[in-house]
Design an enzyme around this catalytic site. Sequence first.
Site, PDB file in Angstrom:
ATOM      1  N   GLU A 166     -77.612  -5.552  21.155  1.00 34.40           N
ATOM      2  CA  GLU A 166     -78.946  -5.001  21.483  1.00 34.40           C
ATOM      3  C   GLU A 166     -80.093  -5.578  20.654  1.00 34.40           C
ATOM      4  O   GLU A 166     -80.891  -4.838  20.088  1.00 34.40           O
ATOM      5  CB  GLU A 166     -78.908  -3.469  21.361  1.00 34.40           C
ATOM      6  N   ASN A 207     -74.081  -8.753  23.125  1.00 35.95           N
ATOM      7  CA  ASN A 207     -73.905  -7.561  23.971  1.00 35.95           C
ATOM      8  C   ASN A 207     -75.221  -6.788  24.084  1.00 35.95           C
ATOM      9  O   ASN A 207     -75.933  -6.625  23.094  1.00 35.95           O
ATOM     10  CB  ASN A 207     -72.832  -6.677  23.311  1.00 35.95           C
ATOM     11  N   HIS A 243     -74.378   1.004  31.270  1.00 38.01           N
ATOM     12  CA  HIS A 243     -74.518   2.463  31.257  1.00 38.01           C
ATOM     13  C   HIS A 243     -75.485   2.789  32.397  1.00 38.01           C
ATOM     14  O   HIS A 243     -76.695   2.723  32.234  1.00 38.01           O
ATOM     15  CB  HIS A 243     -75.080   2.944  29.918  1.00 38.01           C
ATOM     16  N   GLU A 273     -69.326  -1.704  28.661  1.00 35.99           N
ATOM     17  CA  GLU A 273     -69.389  -0.270  28.310  1.00 35.99           C
ATOM     18  C   GLU A 273     -69.668   0.560  29.560  1.00 35.99           C
ATOM     19  O   GLU A 273     -70.494   1.478  29.539  1.00 35.99           O
ATOM     20  CB  GLU A 273     -70.488  -0.026  27.257  1.00 35.99           C
ATOM     21  N   ASP A 275     -70.230   3.057  32.274  1.00 35.40           N
ATOM     22  CA  ASP A 275     -70.127   4.450  32.717  1.00 35.40           C
ATOM     23  C   ASP A 275     -71.273   4.688  33.690  1.00 35.40           C
ATOM     24  O   ASP A 275     -72.293   4.012  33.638  1.00 35.40           O
ATOM     25  CB  ASP A 275     -70.074   5.484  31.578  1.00 35.40           C
TER      26      ASP A 275
HETATM   27  C1  XIL Z   1     -72.233   5.185  21.292  1.00 36.12           C
HETATM   28  C2  XIL Z   1     -70.996   6.042  21.120  1.00 36.12           C
HETATM   29  O1  XIL Z   1     -70.382   6.177  22.365  1.00 36.12           O
HETATM   30  C3  XIL Z   1     -71.395   7.381  20.568  1.00 36.12           C
HETATM   31  O2  XIL Z   1     -70.229   8.119  20.261  1.00 36.12           O
HETATM   32  C4  XIL Z   1     -72.226   7.212  19.297  1.00 36.12           C
HETATM   33  O3  XIL Z   1     -72.671   8.467  18.858  1.00 36.12           O
HETATM   34  C5  XIL Z   1     -73.412   6.311  19.563  1.00 36.12           C
HETATM   35  O4  XIL Z   1     -72.962   5.095  20.098  1.00 36.12           O
HETATM   36  N1  XIL Z   1     -74.376   0.980  23.225  1.00 36.12           N
HETATM   37  C6  XIL Z   1     -73.386   0.594  22.391  1.00 36.12           C
HETATM   38  C7  XIL Z   1     -72.398   1.579  21.930  1.00 36.12           C
HETATM   39  O5  XIL Z   1     -73.264  -0.599  22.102  1.00 36.12           O
HETATM   40  O6  XIL Z   1     -71.927   1.314  20.639  1.00 36.12           O
HETATM   41  C8  XIL Z   1     -72.912   2.969  21.999  1.00 36.12           C
HETATM   42  O7  XIL Z   1     -71.853   3.887  21.685  1.00 36.12           O
HETATM   43  C9  XIL Z   1     -73.489   3.244  23.360  1.00 36.12           C
HETATM   44  C10 XIL Z   1     -74.626   2.313  23.665  1.00 36.12           C
END
Ligand code: XIL
Length: 748
Positions: A166, A207, A243, A273, A275
């Site tokens: 990020e 990422n 996400h 990631e 979802d």
């Molecule tokens: C999130 C975790 O899922 C949570 O448990 C934590 O509190 C915060 O981080 N982008 C990412 C991940 O790269 O590491 C993040 O994970 C979600 C967004």
Amino acid sequence: MKRVLLPTLAATALLGCSGQAQQLDTTQADPQSNSDVVMPLKTLADQINLAIGAALETGHLEDPQFRETLIREFNQITPENEMKFGYVQPQRGVFDFEKPDQLVDFAEEHDMVVKGHALVWHIQNPKWLEETEWTKDELTKVLEEHIHTVVGHYKGRVLYWDVVNEAFDDQGGFRDTLWYRTLGEDYIEMAFRFAHEADPDAILFYNDYSSEGMTAKSNAIYRHVEMLVERGVPIHGVGTQLHLTADNSIADSSIARNIERISDLGLDMHFTEIDVRIRDNDGAMGLQDQADKYEMLMKLAAYYPEVDMFTTWGIGDRYSWVPHWFNGYGRALMFDENFQEKPAYDAVQSVLIDAVTGNFAYEPMTDLSNAQRYVLPFNAKPLSQARLNADEVVFYPFAFNQLGGKDQRVPDTNVIDGKWAVGYHNNKLIGQVIRQDSKTVVNKSESHENDNVEVFVRLGEQFWQFRSIVGQDFAPIGFPGKATGKWSKDGTTFDFEIAFNEFEDLVGETIGFNIALSDNDGDTATGNRHAQLYPLTGTNIGWQGEEFGELFMNGQNAVVSTIPVSTPPAFKAMKLSAKPAGADSSEWQQGYRYTFAFNQLNQRDMTVDSQDDISGDWTMGHHGNWLYGVVNRQDDKTFTDAQESYENDNIEIFVQRGEGDMYQFRTVVGEDFEPSRYSGETFAQWSADGSQLFFGIEMSEPLKSGEALRWNIALSDNDGEGRKYQLYSVPGSNISYLGEELTKLIAE
Ligand code: XIL
């Protein structure tokens, strides 16, 4: 868990002598039920070289349902939190690998691949790191020590790493982080080099989120990663987090294009990631929308070999981060609270079955930026039902007044304003016009002099003009199919449908097309219309079957014809008798004035929201060796404080002559052009209030009359909350800076 053999699969198994083998590819014996069951995701995915994984924490492994599901379905893991900086190095020089070690041990025991996550990020950092004022050298040392120690600790055991997480903001600037503030953008390159030093065999990823499609952020990532590759920095792939929300409207064409350009750099893409969150009060529709998103992502992963990892952020809804982070949302994963499969699981599984059995017919939607046109075709997308659904189409502006002669600007938006979209369902073109008009006039005896909408369609040598006066259906014409139109009572919305008899399905067709919105306010000397607005520049001769644009019926397996079915009119630069004195020199009044109308930053609705108060127009001319231009700009709020210059209110000009290089010239409001590698002279002069720009670009030789430049011009607007608009005079996907999607400017 017993799963029934899908009928299509049973059918496949019966086909020919290889039936048995095919059946074995997707099913396996279930010892409990003594019958065949469909293979779990990992066994299917394995056969197309795709890793399918999940994020997890050590604590989750103590939950037997979690553990069983993980072992059964997945072959890759990503530590959700326990490898992050704050966990691994809670105090300077004190490393704690206890938990991540457990995860890596578990992965090895179960033959799973590990992706380490994440070496460099702006959150979940330890206090000591965040609260110290570091010098450049000190922070470099911290970065090096951390990466060397962590990657070194797992050398040969953790194959993949998210090295930098990020680093860009949503508008494409560098994110303001503790790393960036002290080290500048170089920290990204350094991190990759340190990771490679610690484990030369590790596969290293950048990422980020909101970076899956063609967006300002993914453009920035692409540009940066391209630069790293050119410099020989050890980077091997780009991860996109995904996400998403179930009702999000991301198009597969946009993700596909992004995968392709990353792949052109020789890099892989991971879905890291995934979802897809659902609003708490959404019922079954939410689950279906979610399944559609998962299905789209798995189709892309199955289609592109460059996508070789598909990781969901957790397994089931029981431990998902979503409800804690996104108020009012939840249920984002493929398994529910009780680790039961949701429709999303079935959707992903059936894509994998198709891929494994050779029944995979998917192709991503076509990305029109590949069409090689100087005005991209308008995009008509397939509609899931025979009615227009705003989530499934693209809204375009009515951009030019073809009744204005050389002055093609749209009248004041308070007088007339509109947007339009079309999609298709089977053989029906289905469209909508939304119109705001201060005064509706429908009492003229000449039907075309009334407030109306006209749709122009050309197929081969034939063309038709469908006209509907506000409040009325299309007037009958000799069209062999059925065409109907219906206005809302207040005259603001017009829905139309044109069914083509000779087609079963319009997918893949490119037709000649234009659409016009006419306005009569009864205030001209003749009593005639004052405006007829089109999305294309032109001379209002659509009714003669001329000056059409193109409309592409996008969809799977659809290919844009290499030969345009129509070539819309180009923009024009007038011949000047001398260098104009400035922006308000009277000579400009003889030139063509074009609206900045298409917001290429919003691929769902390219129009400008009237309350945002941004508009502008441009005029070009040439004299001697020089190209001159003037831009008029109305903006309620000029913002020029962003760190990244392209984030500021600015104008960009893109010029490519003949086979030469493409040059991009940027002038932030109030300032001269930024330095560029262009060797000719240039100037940009702004009026004190920022409402007018006069600029010049010296060419190596004078423009010849009739000569066409590849060209574009863009007006950016940021009101302090990130850049919201980048307005062009043509539709496109904001990649002119890559030398793509340039339009045409003809010297008179
Ligand atoms: C999130 C975790 O899922 C949570 O448990 C934590 O509190 C915060 O981080 N982008 C990412 C991940 O790269 O590491 C993040 O994970 C979600 C967004």
